[in-house]
Design an enzyme around this catalytic site. Structure first.
Site, PDB file in Angstrom:
ATOM      1  N   TYR A  54       0.827  -1.211   0.000  1.00  0.00           N
ATOM      2  CA  TYR A  54       0.000   0.000   0.000  1.00  0.00           C
ATOM      3  C   TYR A  54       0.865   1.267   0.000  1.00  0.00           C
ATOM      4  O   TYR A  54       0.345   2.357  -0.254  1.00  0.00           O
ATOM      5  CB  TYR A  54      -0.941   0.040   1.212  1.00  0.00           C
ATOM      6  CG  TYR A  54      -1.929  -1.108   1.325  1.00  0.00           C
ATOM      7  CD1 TYR A  54      -2.123  -2.003   0.273  1.00  0.00           C
ATOM      8  CD2 TYR A  54      -2.674  -1.299   2.488  1.00  0.00           C
ATOM      9  CE1 TYR A  54      -3.010  -3.065   0.386  1.00  0.00           C
ATOM     10  CE2 TYR A  54      -3.566  -2.361   2.600  1.00  0.00           C
ATOM     11  CZ  TYR A  54      -3.725  -3.242   1.552  1.00  0.00           C
ATOM     12  OH  TYR A  54      -4.612  -4.291   1.666  1.00  0.00           O
ATOM     13  N   HIS A 112       0.560 -11.752   1.687  1.00  0.00           N
ATOM     14  CA  HIS A 112      -0.501 -10.974   1.043  1.00  0.00           C
ATOM     15  C   HIS A 112      -1.229 -11.739  -0.059  1.00  0.00           C
ATOM     16  O   HIS A 112      -2.455 -11.631  -0.193  1.00  0.00           O
ATOM     17  CB  HIS A 112       0.098  -9.677   0.480  1.00  0.00           C
ATOM     18  CG  HIS A 112      -0.884  -8.581   0.272  1.00  0.00           C
ATOM     19  ND1 HIS A 112      -0.552  -7.251   0.394  1.00  0.00           N
ATOM     20  CD2 HIS A 112      -2.200  -8.592  -0.050  1.00  0.00           C
ATOM     21  CE1 HIS A 112      -1.637  -6.515   0.163  1.00  0.00           C
ATOM     22  NE2 HIS A 112      -2.636  -7.303  -0.117  1.00  0.00           N
TER      23      HIS A 112
HETATM   24  N1  LIG Z   1      -5.670  -8.671   1.489  1.00  0.00           N
HETATM   25  C1  LIG Z   1      -6.048  -8.118   0.355  1.00  0.00           C
HETATM   26  O1  LIG Z   1      -5.701  -8.564  -0.744  1.00  0.00           O
HETATM   27  C2  LIG Z   1      -6.925  -6.907   0.420  1.00  0.00           C
HETATM   28  C3  LIG Z   1      -7.590  -6.455  -0.731  1.00  0.00           C
HETATM   29  C4  LIG Z   1      -8.413  -5.327  -0.621  1.00  0.00           C
HETATM   30  C5  LIG Z   1      -8.560  -4.715   0.608  1.00  0.00           C
HETATM   31  N2  LIG Z   1      -7.882  -5.166   1.719  1.00  0.00           N
HETATM   32  C6  LIG Z   1      -8.032  -4.529   3.060  1.00  0.00           C
HETATM   33  O2  LIG Z   1      -9.429  -4.433   3.360  1.00  0.00           O
HETATM   34  C7  LIG Z   1      -9.753  -3.057   3.596  1.00  0.00           C
HETATM   35  C8  LIG Z   1     -11.179  -2.761   3.194  1.00  0.00           C
HETATM   36  O3  LIG Z   1     -11.418  -3.112   1.854  1.00  0.00           O
HETATM   37  P1  LIG Z   1     -11.538  -2.049   0.679  1.00  0.00           P
HETATM   38  O4  LIG Z   1     -10.883  -0.784   1.087  1.00  0.00           O
HETATM   39  O5  LIG Z   1     -11.045  -2.692  -0.553  1.00  0.00           O
HETATM   40  O6  LIG Z   1     -13.100  -1.833   0.490  1.00  0.00           O
HETATM   41  P2  LIG Z   1     -14.372  -1.545   1.435  1.00  0.00           P
HETATM   42  O7  LIG Z   1     -13.947  -1.230   2.824  1.00  0.00           O
HETATM   43  O8  LIG Z   1     -15.323  -2.657   1.208  1.00  0.00           O
HETATM   44  O9  LIG Z   1     -15.018  -0.252   0.747  1.00  0.00           O
HETATM   45  C9  LIG Z   1     -14.360   0.983   0.733  1.00  0.00           C
HETATM   46  C10 LIG Z   1     -15.154   1.921  -0.173  1.00  0.00           C
HETATM   47  O10 LIG Z   1     -16.428   2.209   0.405  1.00  0.00           O
HETATM   48  C11 LIG Z   1     -16.565   3.617   0.646  1.00  0.00           C
HETATM   49  N3  LIG Z   1     -17.235   3.709   1.961  1.00  0.00           N
HETATM   50  C12 LIG Z   1     -16.730   3.354   3.157  1.00  0.00           C
HETATM   51  N4  LIG Z   1     -17.656   3.461   4.129  1.00  0.00           N
HETATM   52  C13 LIG Z   1     -18.788   3.916   3.522  1.00  0.00           C
HETATM   53  C14 LIG Z   1     -20.075   4.214   4.003  1.00  0.00           C
HETATM   54  N5  LIG Z   1     -20.398   4.056   5.303  1.00  0.00           N
HETATM   55  N6  LIG Z   1     -21.015   4.667   3.108  1.00  0.00           N
HETATM   56  C15 LIG Z   1     -20.700   4.814   1.788  1.00  0.00           C
HETATM   57  N7  LIG Z   1     -19.464   4.550   1.288  1.00  0.00           N
HETATM   58  C16 LIG Z   1     -18.528   4.083   2.145  1.00  0.00           C
HETATM   59  C17 LIG Z   1     -15.175   4.170   0.630  1.00  0.00           C
HETATM   60  O11 LIG Z   1     -15.148   5.490   0.139  1.00  0.00           O
HETATM   61  P3  LIG Z   1     -14.455   6.732   0.940  1.00  0.00           P
HETATM   62  O12 LIG Z   1     -13.089   6.300   1.354  1.00  0.00           O
HETATM   63  O13 LIG Z   1     -14.472   7.831  -0.068  1.00  0.00           O
HETATM   64  O14 LIG Z   1     -15.373   6.988   2.099  1.00  0.00           O
HETATM   65  C18 LIG Z   1     -14.477   3.243  -0.371  1.00  0.00           C
HETATM   66  O15 LIG Z   1     -14.771   3.654  -1.695  1.00  0.00           O
HETATM   67  C19 LIG Z   1      -8.699  -2.308   2.784  1.00  0.00           C
HETATM   68  O16 LIG Z   1      -8.606  -0.947   3.118  1.00  0.00           O
HETATM   69  C20 LIG Z   1      -7.461  -3.112   3.106  1.00  0.00           C
HETATM   70  O17 LIG Z   1      -6.968  -2.799   4.386  1.00  0.00           O
HETATM   71  C21 LIG Z   1      -7.069  -6.254   1.623  1.00  0.00           C
END
Ligand SMILES: NC(=O)c1ccc[n+]([C@@H]2O[C@H](COP(=O)([O-])OP(=O)(O)OC[C@H]3O[C@@H](n4cnc5c(N)ncnc54)[C@H](OP(=O)(O)O)[C@@H]3O)[C@@H](O)[C@H]2O)c1
Length: 290
Positions: A54, A112
């Site tokens: 990241y 990862h």
């Molecule tokens: N291990 C892996 O391969 C892997 C892959 C992907 C993710 N991850 C981890 O998992 C975490 C979460 O997954 P993710 O970031 O991919 O997706 P997520 O948490 O499912 O969704 C994030 C998205 O939703 C929006 N959002 C968040 N809360 C909201 C709400 N209450 N209402 C409306 N929109 C909302 C955010 O926009 P804004 O930021 O503009 O609010 C962003 O666009 C990551 O940050 C990372 O730490 C790991």
């Protein structure tokens, strides 16, 4: 932090306690990571999920240092990237993560992605775990078969498998295997990254509305109520607070059944079993784009 945000823990297979909800920083720009994580900690989050890939471990570390919180009150997760799996680079990359985070130890470090020489990366995690640099080790994006293999043939059974999990892909078959192996289920993309109309989904919205909550809160509550650790990401303070306020209500049997019907039982964001996805992803890794 108000009383509504008291976050329960789950016990990992080595006895370490891990919060059921945390804050993820994938796609949080490095320059903004410090401010975002500072905001999240102030809002009440006590677990931060970052990764070498990241590019924002340093910002996370700065926010941790200036938070005024005791180290033992924060649970820090990072992940070893594929390009660091080979040879001595694996161990060196753990030390580099600790240095960027400004920490003596991390609470959880994951492999990862299951590509390239991840067994060598995992052995470096085992060594760092033995040395006290990491309190628990695990994997991410491991299919049930790969998880079974590493659980059987590595010295330390992974404590966690972090996999895509949300209302539209609930990972029930994978969870059965994880339960059998004693591996905790951690969700990435708990809000499905907003895909497939997640925030306007009528089933999630109705389940939330019934309890004075939003669709996002219903979706997150559904996960934690099933014992799935969730790490929603948002750069906005009001959404950070919204996503945290899920421990003052409970979904009932009717809500659980309704949300259960949303499960398409297939990937929405990343399909690690699809050769085309793998080809694209391996190319991105090899070219340094990821
Ligand atoms: N291990 C892996 O391969 C892997 C892959 C992907 C993710 N991850 C981890 O998992 C975490 C979460 O997954 P993710 O970031 O991919 O997706 P997520 O948490 O499912 O969704 C994030 C998205 O939703 C929006 N959002 C968040 N809360 C909201 C709400 N209450 N209402 C409306 N929109 C909302 C955010 O926009 P804004 O930021 O503009 O609010 C962003 O666009 C990551 O940050 C990372 O730490 C790991």
């Amino acid at each position: 932090m108000n009383a509504n945000t008291a976050i329960p823990n789950i016990a990992l297979n080595n006895g370490v306690d891990m919060p059921l909800l945390g804050y993820g920083v994938f796609q949080v720009e490095p320059a903004k990571a410090e401010a975002c994580v500072a905001n999240a900690l102030e809002a009440g989050y006590r677990m931060i999920d970052t990764a070498q890939a990241y590019g924002n471990e340093e910002g996370v570390g700065k926010a941790l240092a200036s938070s005024g919180l005791a180290r033992e009150d924060i649970f820090v997760v990072t992940k070893m990237w594929v390009s660091n799996f080979k040879g001595a680079e694996a161990a060196a990359s753990i030390d580099a993560s600790l240095e960027r985070l400004g920490l003596d130890y991390v609470d959880l470090m994951l492999i990862h992605q299951p590509y390239s020489d991840y067994y060598n990366g995992y052995r470096a995690l085992e060594q760092a775990y033995a040395e006290g640099k990491i309190r628990a080790i695990g994997v991410s994006n491991f299919s049930p078969s790969r998880l079974m293999d590493i659980a059987a043939f590595a010295d330390v059974v992974p404590a966690v498998n972090q996999i895509e999990t949300h209302a539209f892909w609930q990972q029930r078959p994978a969870r059965e295997v994880m339960d059998r192996l004693g591996v905790a289920h951690m969700s990435w993309g708990p809000l499905a990254e907003g895909a497939n109309g997640f925030f306007a989904n009528p089933v999630l919205a109705a389940a939330g509305a019934k309890h004075g909550k939003t669709a996002a809160q219903a979706g997150l509550r559904y996960l934690v109520q099933r014992g799935v650790v969730a790490i929603p990401k948002s750069v906005r303070r009001e959404r950070m607070e919204e996503n945290l306020a899920i421990f003052d209500f409970e979904l009932d049997a009717e809500d659980l059944a309704a949300i259960g019907t949303l499960d398409a039982n297939k990937p929405l964001i990343a399909n690690h079993e699809d050769p085309d996805f793998n080809e694209w992803f391996i190319e991105a890794i090899s070219s340094g784009q990821w």
